[in-house]
Design a protein around this motif. Structure first.
Motif, PDB file in Angstrom:
ATOM      1  N   TYR A   1       0.747  -1.250   0.034  1.00  0.00           N
ATOM      2  CA  TYR A   1      -0.039   0.020   0.083  1.00  0.00           C
ATOM      3  C   TYR A   1       0.664   1.253   0.121  1.00  0.00           C
ATOM      4  O   TYR A   1       0.648   2.252  -0.937  1.00  0.00           O
ATOM      5  CB  TYR A   1      -0.747  -0.096   1.284  1.00  0.00           C
ATOM      6  CG  TYR A   1      -1.565   1.481   1.501  1.00  0.00           C
ATOM      7  CD1 TYR A   1      -2.754   1.797   0.851  1.00  0.00           C
ATOM      8  CD2 TYR A   1      -1.050   2.350   2.362  1.00  0.00           C
ATOM      9  CE1 TYR A   1      -3.187   2.927   1.163  1.00  0.00           C
ATOM     10  CE2 TYR A   1      -1.597   3.447   2.572  1.00  0.00           C
ATOM     11  CZ  TYR A   1      -2.412   3.942   1.880  1.00  0.00           C
ATOM     12  OH  TYR A   1      -3.313   5.290   2.017  1.00  0.00           O
ATOM     13  N   THR A   2       1.953   1.489   0.769  1.00  0.00           N
ATOM     14  CA  THR A   2       2.773   2.634   1.008  1.00  0.00           C
ATOM     15  C   THR A   2       3.504   2.645  -0.341  1.00  0.00           C
ATOM     16  O   THR A   2       3.747   3.839  -0.576  1.00  0.00           O
ATOM     17  CB  THR A   2       3.695   2.324   2.315  1.00  0.00           C
ATOM     18  OG1 THR A   2       2.902   2.043   3.526  1.00  0.00           O
ATOM     19  CG2 THR A   2       4.420   3.570   2.530  1.00  0.00           C
ATOM     20  N   PHE A   3       4.165   1.665  -0.858  1.00  0.00           N
ATOM     21  CA  PHE A   3       4.940   1.936  -2.159  1.00  0.00           C
ATOM     22  C   PHE A   3       3.826   2.381  -3.425  1.00  0.00           C
ATOM     23  O   PHE A   3       4.135   3.431  -3.907  1.00  0.00           O
ATOM     24  CB  PHE A   3       5.500   0.564  -2.691  1.00  0.00           C
ATOM     25  CG  PHE A   3       6.251   0.481  -3.755  1.00  0.00           C
ATOM     26  CD1 PHE A   3       7.598   0.956  -3.745  1.00  0.00           C
ATOM     27  CD2 PHE A   3       5.693   0.198  -5.182  1.00  0.00           C
ATOM     28  CE1 PHE A   3       8.304   0.949  -4.999  1.00  0.00           C
ATOM     29  CE2 PHE A   3       6.470   0.129  -6.217  1.00  0.00           C
ATOM     30  CZ  PHE A   3       7.777   0.715  -6.334  1.00  0.00           C
ATOM     31  N   LEU A   4       2.559   1.946  -3.344  1.00  0.00           N
ATOM     32  CA  LEU A   4       1.818   2.557  -4.366  1.00  0.00           C
ATOM     33  C   LEU A   4       1.451   3.655  -4.116  1.00  0.00           C
ATOM     34  O   LEU A   4       1.314   4.798  -5.087  1.00  0.00           O
ATOM     35  CB  LEU A   4       0.506   1.553  -4.392  1.00  0.00           C
ATOM     36  CG  LEU A   4       0.812  -0.020  -5.038  1.00  0.00           C
ATOM     37  CD1 LEU A   4      -0.626  -0.823  -4.647  1.00  0.00           C
ATOM     38  CD2 LEU A   4       1.218  -0.003  -6.420  1.00  0.00           C
ATOM     39  N   VAL A   5       1.010   4.135  -2.901  1.00  0.00           N
ATOM     40  CA  VAL A   5       0.786   5.592  -2.693  1.00  0.00           C
ATOM     41  C   VAL A   5       1.843   6.512  -2.882  1.00  0.00           C
ATOM     42  O   VAL A   5       1.660   7.308  -3.734  1.00  0.00           O
ATOM     43  CB  VAL A   5       0.275   5.724  -1.126  1.00  0.00           C
ATOM     44  CG1 VAL A   5       0.160   7.380  -0.853  1.00  0.00           C
ATOM     45  CG2 VAL A   5      -0.990   4.920  -1.078  1.00  0.00           C
ATOM     46  N   LEU A   6       3.132   6.142  -2.408  1.00  0.00           N
ATOM     47  CA  LEU A   6       4.224   7.143  -2.674  1.00  0.00           C
ATOM     48  C   LEU A   6       4.583   7.267  -4.216  1.00  0.00           C
ATOM     49  O   LEU A   6       4.887   8.275  -4.650  1.00  0.00           O
ATOM     50  CB  LEU A   6       5.482   6.618  -1.649  1.00  0.00           C
ATOM     51  CG  LEU A   6       4.917   6.806  -0.275  1.00  0.00           C
ATOM     52  CD1 LEU A   6       6.276   6.174   0.539  1.00  0.00           C
ATOM     53  CD2 LEU A   6       5.084   8.206  -0.011  1.00  0.00           C
ATOM     54  N   ILE A   7       4.743   6.113  -4.776  1.00  0.00           N
ATOM     55  CA  ILE A   7       5.228   6.021  -6.307  1.00  0.00           C
ATOM     56  C   ILE A   7       4.190   7.158  -7.032  1.00  0.00           C
ATOM     57  O   ILE A   7       4.515   7.381  -8.094  1.00  0.00           O
ATOM     58  CB  ILE A   7       5.405   4.714  -6.730  1.00  0.00           C
ATOM     59  CG1 ILE A   7       6.333   4.705  -8.100  1.00  0.00           C
ATOM     60  CG2 ILE A   7       4.102   3.863  -7.114  1.00  0.00           C
ATOM     61  CD1 ILE A   7       6.865   3.536  -8.596  1.00  0.00           C
ATOM     62  N   LEU A   8       2.830   6.701  -6.976  1.00  0.00           N
ATOM     63  CA  LEU A   8       1.846   7.667  -7.630  1.00  0.00           C
ATOM     64  C   LEU A   8       2.058   9.111  -7.300  1.00  0.00           C
ATOM     65  O   LEU A   8       2.170   9.980  -8.061  1.00  0.00           O
ATOM     66  CB  LEU A   8       0.539   6.967  -7.459  1.00  0.00           C
ATOM     67  CG  LEU A   8       0.193   5.824  -7.770  1.00  0.00           C
ATOM     68  CD1 LEU A   8      -1.272   5.315  -7.402  1.00  0.00           C
ATOM     69  CD2 LEU A   8       0.275   5.714  -9.496  1.00  0.00           C
ATOM     70  N   GLY A   9       2.005   9.386  -6.084  1.00  0.00           N
ATOM     71  CA  GLY A   9       2.165  10.694  -5.224  1.00  0.00           C
ATOM     72  C   GLY A   9       3.212  11.299  -6.003  1.00  0.00           C
ATOM     73  O   GLY A   9       3.335  12.662  -6.252  1.00  0.00           O
TER      74      GLY A   9
ATOM     75  N   PHE B   1      -1.908  12.553  -9.118  1.00  0.00           N
ATOM     76  CA  PHE B   1      -2.074  11.773  -7.793  1.00  0.00           C
ATOM     77  C   PHE B   1      -1.613  12.554  -6.793  1.00  0.00           C
ATOM     78  O   PHE B   1      -1.603  12.074  -5.730  1.00  0.00           O
ATOM     79  CB  PHE B   1      -1.381  10.436  -8.077  1.00  0.00           C
ATOM     80  CG  PHE B   1      -2.180   9.376  -8.820  1.00  0.00           C
ATOM     81  CD1 PHE B   1      -3.405   8.755  -8.827  1.00  0.00           C
ATOM     82  CD2 PHE B   1      -1.558   9.262 -10.190  1.00  0.00           C
ATOM     83  CE1 PHE B   1      -4.076   8.226  -9.720  1.00  0.00           C
ATOM     84  CE2 PHE B   1      -2.119   8.398 -11.161  1.00  0.00           C
ATOM     85  CZ  PHE B   1      -3.384   7.825 -10.956  1.00  0.00           C
ATOM     86  N   SER B   2      -0.927  13.760  -6.807  1.00  0.00           N
ATOM     87  CA  SER B   2       0.132  14.188  -5.774  1.00  0.00           C
ATOM     88  C   SER B   2      -0.994  14.378  -4.584  1.00  0.00           C
ATOM     89  O   SER B   2      -0.617  14.686  -3.345  1.00  0.00           O
ATOM     90  CB  SER B   2       0.680  15.552  -6.271  1.00  0.00           C
ATOM     91  OG  SER B   2      -0.388  16.555  -6.871  1.00  0.00           O
ATOM     92  N   PRO B   3      -2.353  15.010  -4.823  1.00  0.00           N
ATOM     93  CA  PRO B   3      -3.142  15.225  -3.553  1.00  0.00           C
ATOM     94  C   PRO B   3      -3.291  13.934  -2.629  1.00  0.00           C
ATOM     95  O   PRO B   3      -3.585  13.889  -1.441  1.00  0.00           O
ATOM     96  CB  PRO B   3      -4.607  15.588  -4.350  1.00  0.00           C
ATOM     97  CG  PRO B   3      -4.133  15.953  -5.359  1.00  0.00           C
ATOM     98  CD  PRO B   3      -3.089  15.115  -5.982  1.00  0.00           C
ATOM     99  N   ILE B   4      -3.112  12.769  -3.303  1.00  0.00           N
ATOM    100  CA  ILE B   4      -3.517  11.513  -2.224  1.00  0.00           C
ATOM    101  C   ILE B   4      -2.030  11.218  -1.699  1.00  0.00           C
ATOM    102  O   ILE B   4      -2.218  10.310  -0.656  1.00  0.00           O
ATOM    103  CB  ILE B   4      -3.712  10.256  -3.295  1.00  0.00           C
ATOM    104  CG1 ILE B   4      -2.276   9.814  -3.950  1.00  0.00           C
ATOM    105  CG2 ILE B   4      -4.655  10.430  -4.005  1.00  0.00           C
ATOM    106  CD1 ILE B   4      -2.544   8.373  -4.569  1.00  0.00           C
ATOM    107  N   LEU B   5      -1.089  11.869  -1.784  1.00  0.00           N
ATOM    108  CA  LEU B   5       0.240  11.567  -1.132  1.00  0.00           C
ATOM    109  C   LEU B   5      -0.066  11.875   0.312  1.00  0.00           C
ATOM    110  O   LEU B   5       0.421  11.139   1.266  1.00  0.00           O
ATOM    111  CB  LEU B   5       1.343  12.252  -1.574  1.00  0.00           C
ATOM    112  CG  LEU B   5       2.741  12.280  -1.045  1.00  0.00           C
ATOM    113  CD1 LEU B   5       3.313  10.690  -1.152  1.00  0.00           C
ATOM    114  CD2 LEU B   5       3.870  12.981  -1.758  1.00  0.00           C
TER     115      LEU B   5
ATOM    116  N   PRO C   1       1.098   8.319   4.744  1.00  0.00           N
ATOM    117  CA  PRO C   1       0.857   8.381   3.261  1.00  0.00           C
ATOM    118  C   PRO C   1      -0.487   8.093   3.017  1.00  0.00           C
ATOM    119  O   PRO C   1      -0.807   6.833   3.226  1.00  0.00           O
ATOM    120  CB  PRO C   1       1.900   7.382   2.768  1.00  0.00           C
ATOM    121  CG  PRO C   1       2.900   7.343   3.810  1.00  0.00           C
ATOM    122  CD  PRO C   1       2.324   7.587   4.997  1.00  0.00           C
ATOM    123  N   GLY C   2      -0.871   8.852   2.056  1.00  0.00           N
ATOM    124  CA  GLY C   2      -2.500   8.268   1.582  1.00  0.00           C
ATOM    125  C   GLY C   2      -3.636   8.643   2.499  1.00  0.00           C
ATOM    126  O   GLY C   2      -4.806   8.192   2.203  1.00  0.00           O
TER     127      GLY C   2
END
Length: 409
Positions: A201-209, A215-219, A225-226
């Motif tokens: 979960y953390t990897f996906l949120v950070l790599i997108l953000g 996707f930066s607002p979800i960082l 994160p997220g």
């Protein structure tokens, strides 16, 4: 069966609260002016999201004053790890309370726990909303209304340094499912599953953000994160697993935490966790940022720092009765201290000089220690007052509810 209080954990809670105040003072109030920056945001842009080894040793080891300063810098900068301790202790406390009261209905059990969290937060949130100028000062000028509205949805903070509240509340809301899974499955499977879910979960949120602006607002905050508690799932569930072991046999857990091999593993995990926040652990390939280290570093730190501080507190019980009593007492107001620390962090720097340019490093380090003690004293007073206010409101609410129930009957 109910066992005696786990004194080491009480001490750890008190120590973690004081340590978190330390890092916020050092990182927000002290380091920016020391390095010549006008404010924290200007300093943070240069430092960036990832750390380097030079961050821990800002002064050369060519004088006693510089050595003292660097040692103090390491201790204060690592204060963020107090939050890792909080998450593990929260998981332990919640799970252990439930294990001791298996026949209590879930609605009553969760109502008691959530009522312990919410009143204090809502009081401070009201103050933050009513006084706009204060709100801007609390965030050092960094405040946006998106953050404010997310705070009402239990997703983001509107009180500075309060992000810990929201993943904790989310864990409380889904605790029934976590506890059910803990009971049905072996502890190792429970911990491993939580770790895998957390890392993915953390990897996906950070790599997108980090890599895609859309996707930066979800960082969210890098510490959170997220905006979902999944990023802290491993630490909270590790505490739950410890509670299960402790409830079955306290000696097994204590013996395991104090084994030399466990302490050695904890130190290794602590080092790996810190390295996970370094720039080389989060490289760029073809212009794309891969947060490999940031997706697991907090889980490693959580396990490592918990074992280390546990053994330190266990030693302090034998060496210093005064320190033991102080940290145990602080643990009783640790939650309120965490939420009201911003008051001391604003008040003290306004009335005292934080940094004097060009003075000896030893004098600067001494001033920092004294100011930290003053801030901690202000935080303790505010925490005690807030706790009394919250307890008064809670007792009146219970009396009113009791009277209402009696009238219905």
């Amino acid at each position: 069966m109910k066992y005696n209080r786990f004194q080491e954990l009480d001490m750890m809670r008190g120590f973690a609260a004081c340590w978190v105040v330390a890092v916020h003072f050092w990182y927000f109030n002290f380091l920016p002016p020391f390095f010549g920056y006008s404010n924290f945001l200007e300093y943070a842009k240069v430092v960036g999201p990832a750390s380097t080894i030079a961050k821990f040793f800002p002064l050369p080891f060519n004088s006693a004053g510089n050595i003292v300063f660097d040692v103090l810098n390491i201790f204060f900068l690592l204060g963020y790890q107090g939050v890792h301790i909080f998450f593990i202790l929260s998981g332990f406390g919640l799970a252990y309370s439930r294990i001791l009261k298996p026949d209590e209905s879930w609605s009553i059990f969760m109502r008691k726990k959530i009522f312990r969290l919410y009143p204090t937060y809502w009081i401070l949130l009201a103050v933050s909303v009513i006084i706009p100028r204060l709100r801007a000062d609390l965030f050092y000028g960094y405040f946006d209304w998106w953050s404010f509205w997310r705070s009402w949805a239990i997703l983001d903070k509107a009180i500075p340094f309060s992000w810990f509240m929201f993943p904790l509340i989310q864990f409380y809301l889904c605790f029934f499912l976590l506890f059910k899974y803990l009971k049905k499955h072996p502890i190792r499977q429970f911990i491993f599953t939580c770790f895998v879910i957390k890392v993915i979960y953390t990897f996906l949120v950070l790599i997108l953000g980090f890599n895609f602006k859309v996707f930066s607002p979800i960082l969210g905050d890098l510490s959170y994160p997220g905006y979902l508690a999944i990023s802290r799932l491993f630490e909270f569930c590790l505490g739950m697993a410890m509670a299960k072991v402790y409830a079955s046999n306290p000696t097994i857990l204590i013996n395991y935490l104090t084994k030399p091999v466990t302490i050695a593993i904890a130190i290794i995990f602590e080092i790996l966790g810190i390295m996970g926040s370094f720039e080389f652990s989060n490289p760029k390939f073809l212009g794309i940022y891969f947060p490999f280290g940031l997706c697991f570093y907090d889980a490693f730190l959580g396990l490592g720092i918990f074992v280390i501080v546990f053994n330190v507190c266990r030693s302090l019980i034998k060496l210093s009765d005064l320190t033991t009593r102080f940290l145990t007492w602080i643990s009783k107001i640790s939650y309120e201290l965490y939420l009201t620390q911003f008051i001391g962090l604003i008040v003290i720097p306004k009335f005292f000089t934080v940094v004097v340019r060009g003075e000896p490093s030893l004098l600067t380090a001494s001033r920092a220690i004294l100011l930290y003690i003053l801030i901690l004293q202000v935080c303790i007073v505010n925490a005690c007052l807030l706790q009394q206010l919250t307890n008064s409101i809670a007792s009146r609410f219970r009396l009113a509810m009791g009277s209402f129930t009696s009238e219905i009957k």
